[in-house]
Design a protein around this motif. Sequence first.
Motif, short mmCIF file in Angstrom:
data_model
loop_
_atom_site.label_atom_id
_atom_site.label_comp_id
_atom_site.label_asym_id
_atom_site.label_seq_id
_atom_site.Cartn_x
_atom_site.Cartn_y
_atom_site.Cartn_z
N ASP A 2 0.82 -1.19 0.00
CA ASP A 2 0.00 0.00 0.00
C ASP A 2 0.86 1.25 0.00
O ASP A 2 1.96 1.27 0.55
N GLN A 3 0.33 2.28 -0.62
CA GLN A 3 1.02 3.56 -0.64
C GLN A 3 0.89 4.22 0.73
O GLN A 3 -0.10 4.05 1.42
N GLU A 4 1.88 5.01 1.08
CA GLU A 4 1.80 5.77 2.31
C GLU A 4 0.78 6.89 2.13
O GLU A 4 0.58 7.38 1.03
N PHE A 5 0.18 7.31 3.24
CA PHE A 5 -0.79 8.39 3.21
C PHE A 5 -0.10 9.69 2.82
O PHE A 5 0.98 10.01 3.32
N SER A 6 -0.75 10.43 1.94
CA SER A 6 -0.29 11.77 1.62
C SER A 6 -1.45 12.59 1.10
O SER A 6 -2.47 12.04 0.67
N THR A 7 -1.30 13.90 1.17
CA THR A 7 -2.27 14.80 0.58
C THR A 7 -1.54 15.81 -0.30
O THR A 7 -0.42 16.21 0.02
N GLN A 8 -2.16 16.15 -1.39
CA GLN A 8 -1.68 17.23 -2.25
C GLN A 8 -2.80 18.25 -2.31
O GLN A 8 -3.93 17.91 -2.68
N VAL A 9 -2.49 19.49 -1.93
CA VAL A 9 -3.49 20.53 -1.84
C VAL A 9 -3.21 21.60 -2.88
O VAL A 9 -2.07 22.07 -3.00
N SER A 10 -4.24 21.96 -3.64
CA SER A 10 -4.12 23.11 -4.54
C SER A 10 -5.34 24.00 -4.31
O SER A 10 -6.46 23.52 -4.17
N GLN A 11 -5.07 25.30 -4.24
CA GLN A 11 -6.13 26.26 -3.94
C GLN A 11 -6.17 27.31 -5.04
O GLN A 11 -5.14 27.81 -5.47
N ALA A 12 -7.39 27.61 -5.49
CA ALA A 12 -7.62 28.67 -6.47
C ALA A 12 -8.77 29.51 -5.94
O ALA A 12 -9.92 29.07 -5.93
N GLY A 13 -8.44 30.68 -5.45
CA GLY A 13 -9.47 31.53 -4.86
C GLY A 13 -10.08 30.86 -3.64
O GLY A 13 -9.35 30.45 -2.73
N ASP A 14 -11.41 30.72 -3.65
CA ASP A 14 -12.08 30.11 -2.50
C ASP A 14 -12.39 28.63 -2.72
O ASP A 14 -13.21 28.04 -2.02
#
Length: 99
Positions: A2-14
């Motif tokens: 299994d892959q390790e837990f990760s998050t990728q966050v991208s934000q555009a305005g709200d």
Amino acid sequence: MDQEFSTQVSQAGDHVTVRVTGEVDMATADLMYKAATPEGVRELTLDLREVTFFDSAGIHALIRLTSRYPDTMTVVPSHTVRRVLDIAGLGEQAWLSRP
């Protein structure tokens, strides 16, 4: 493996998009929630297509997110997440993206 837990966050305005990878469980569900709730955001896309395990802690985090984003949340599930949500009776929620 299994892959390790990760998050990728991208934000555009709200609007924030959070891509989650790996296992969402008691140890990681709050990390997913925190990644999905930055200040000043009103809309969420939660991409769970690369989640390999999802338990009741993940469900609880999703329910908390629906309170934060009552009409502006979209969840894109993996097959695993879809199955867990179906079993939990959440498979027909408006926020759940259809295949």
